[in-house]
Scaffold this active site. Structure first.
Site, PDB file in Angstrom:
ATOM      1  N   LYS A   1       0.822  -1.214   0.000  1.00 48.57           N
ATOM      2  CA  LYS A   1       0.000   0.000   0.000  1.00 48.57           C
ATOM      3  C   LYS A   1       0.859   1.269   0.000  1.00 48.57           C
ATOM      4  CE  LYS A   1      -4.312  -1.450   2.193  1.00 48.57           C
ATOM      5  NZ  LYS A   1      -5.159  -1.366   3.368  1.00 48.57           N
TER       6      LYS A   1
ATOM      7  N   ASP B   1     -10.128   2.926   2.284  1.00 44.80           N
ATOM      8  CA  ASP B   1     -10.313   2.435   3.660  1.00 44.80           C
ATOM      9  C   ASP B   1     -10.980   3.498   4.533  1.00 44.80           C
ATOM     10  OD1 ASP B   1      -9.196  -0.062   3.190  1.00 44.80           O
ATOM     11  OD2 ASP B   1      -7.164   0.635   3.626  1.00 44.80           O
TER      12      ASP B   1
END
Ligand code: S3P
Length: 402
Positions: A6, A42
């Site tokens: 990420k 997220d």
């Protein structure tokens, strides 16, 4: 995409959206004419999950447990959506301090207050209670039976507890919040919405509707429910010596979890049309063991989501042990010869394996021989000596399904 990719992926991107920039991580890539643009869904997934659950953030005083990647996304959303105050509690206080300083700088207000995890008792009482977000992996395997803070008094301050963990569906943190009278939600909807938001970024013309969201949620739940290899709903199987409590624990477990109960001895008696002691007497032990194997094969072909209690000698055959593990989670109820003696020693008339002069000797000898086999055959071992059926069921629920 998961940590550390990420972060690493960011250097290859042409562009980043605001959330990804702020959170410092990317979980969604969208191809543009110039190259890839990185997004982080997220934070938005967390925000949407809370909104859909009717959990307000604006003006709330919050506690954030943890200071890792998930905490960063949560902290960002809490600050952006107007939380008044967020205590960040972390085992390593420096990490909480780093996250707090970063978010306070980003939003240009003193919204985050870092603390060491153990200092939780110094958090002041507030009317209405806190919104607490549990963002660590404590509560997941292999820490399923733990909560990040074990002190019941802590949970009395929590109005709403949000756990980012979604498997098990009800974590110990959630149970403790609920036991103290609060409301608890898990991280399933965060997982769901971050995926939906990513899907909508890839397909800008699509707006995922409520029905599809419900179906997707059901599908994820179905996937996450404990399954045997082959994608079947998990069975729970009790093995152990005669008198270990396979039937009584099996019955209580089945009742508590709303699952059907199957007993292999009973199946055999029904199929053979006679009592087990008569099968032993007329056809011998070997014939009985063959019947046990065929019952297992039949169960494997057509049974899911059941509690299965099996005869004490069934795991002795190696092929049965293989079948058992395929059939589901195998729980060994570990019992001592003394307990067996106390439970069944006075009447062994219907127990062909315990015939002979000295029952205690017979039990001790058989158990010494069988115990290593039971241990090998099982996934979960539960000591049942001196414990009530309810205590045993509670422990198994904690360990086998959360
Ligand atoms: C046996 C145990 C019995 C039954 C049969 C043989 C054994 O079941 O299957 O008498 O070999 O230990 P329970 O353990 O349910 O009593």
């Amino acid at each position: 995409m998961s940590v550390p990719h990420k972060q690493h992926v960011m250097e290859f991107l042409e562009e980043m959206d605001e959330d990804a920039e702020a959170i410092g991580a990317v979980n969604t890539l969208v191809r543009t004419e110039r190259g890839y643009k990185g997004y982080n869904t997220d934070g938005a997934g967390f925000e949407r999950a809370l909104r859909e659950a009717g959990i307000g953030i604006s003006g709330r005083t919050c506690i954030l447990l943890g200071a890792g990647g998930a905490a960063k996304a949560a902290a960002y959303v809490l600050a952006r959506e107007g939380a008044e105050h967020v205590y960040i509690l972390n085992r390593k206080e420096e990490r909480a301090a780093e996250l707090a300083a970063y978010m306070n700088g980003l939003f240009n207000r003193s919204v985050m207050w870092p603390m060491a995890l153990e200092a939780y008792s110094s958090i002041p009482y507030i009317k209405g209670g806190y919104l607490a977000v549990q963002s660590t992996s404590v509560g997941m395997e292999p820490h399923r039976d733990r909560a990040i803070i074990e002190d019941e008094r802590f949970y009395e301050m929590i109005h709403t507890g949000v756990d980012v963990v979604y498997t098990p569906a009800r974590t110990r943190f959630m149970k403790m919040v609920e036991a103290a009278g609060g409301r608890a939600v898990n991280g399933l909807d965060m997982l769901l919405y971050q995926g939906i938001i990513a899907y909508e970024l890839w397909n800008p013309q699509v707006k995922v509707d409520g029905k599809t969201i419900r179906e997707a949620r059901a599908l994820i739940q179905e996937q996450l429910s404990e399954r045997a290899p082959g994608g079947r709903k998990q069975n729970l199987i009790f093995i152990g010596f005669m008198g270990a409590g396979k039937t009584s624990v099996g019955e209580a477990y089945a009742r508590a979890c709303n699952m059907p109960l199957i007993d292999t001895d009973q199946r055999i008696e029904e199929a053979a049309g006679m009592a087990i002691s008569r099968i032993f007497a007329e056809q011998g032990e070997e014939a009985f063991r063959k019947l046990e194997t065929s019952v297992l094969e039949e169960l494997l072909a057509n049974t899911e989501g059941a509690v299965i209690s099996v005869g004490g000698g069934l795991p002795l055959r190696e092929e049965n042990r293989i079948l058992l593990k395929k059939l589901g989670t195998v729980v060994y109820l570990d019992v001592s010869p003394d307990t067996v003696m106390a439970r069944i020693g006075s009447d062994v008339s219907d127990r062909p394996m315990l015939q002979g002069r000295d029952v205690r000797e017979r039990i001790t000898g058989l158990l010494a021989y069988r115990r290593p086999v039971y241990l090998e055959a099982s996934h979960v071992i539960v000591d049942v000596n001196g414990r009530s059926v309810d205590e045993i069921v509670e422990e198994i629920r904690r360990r086998a399904d959360g």
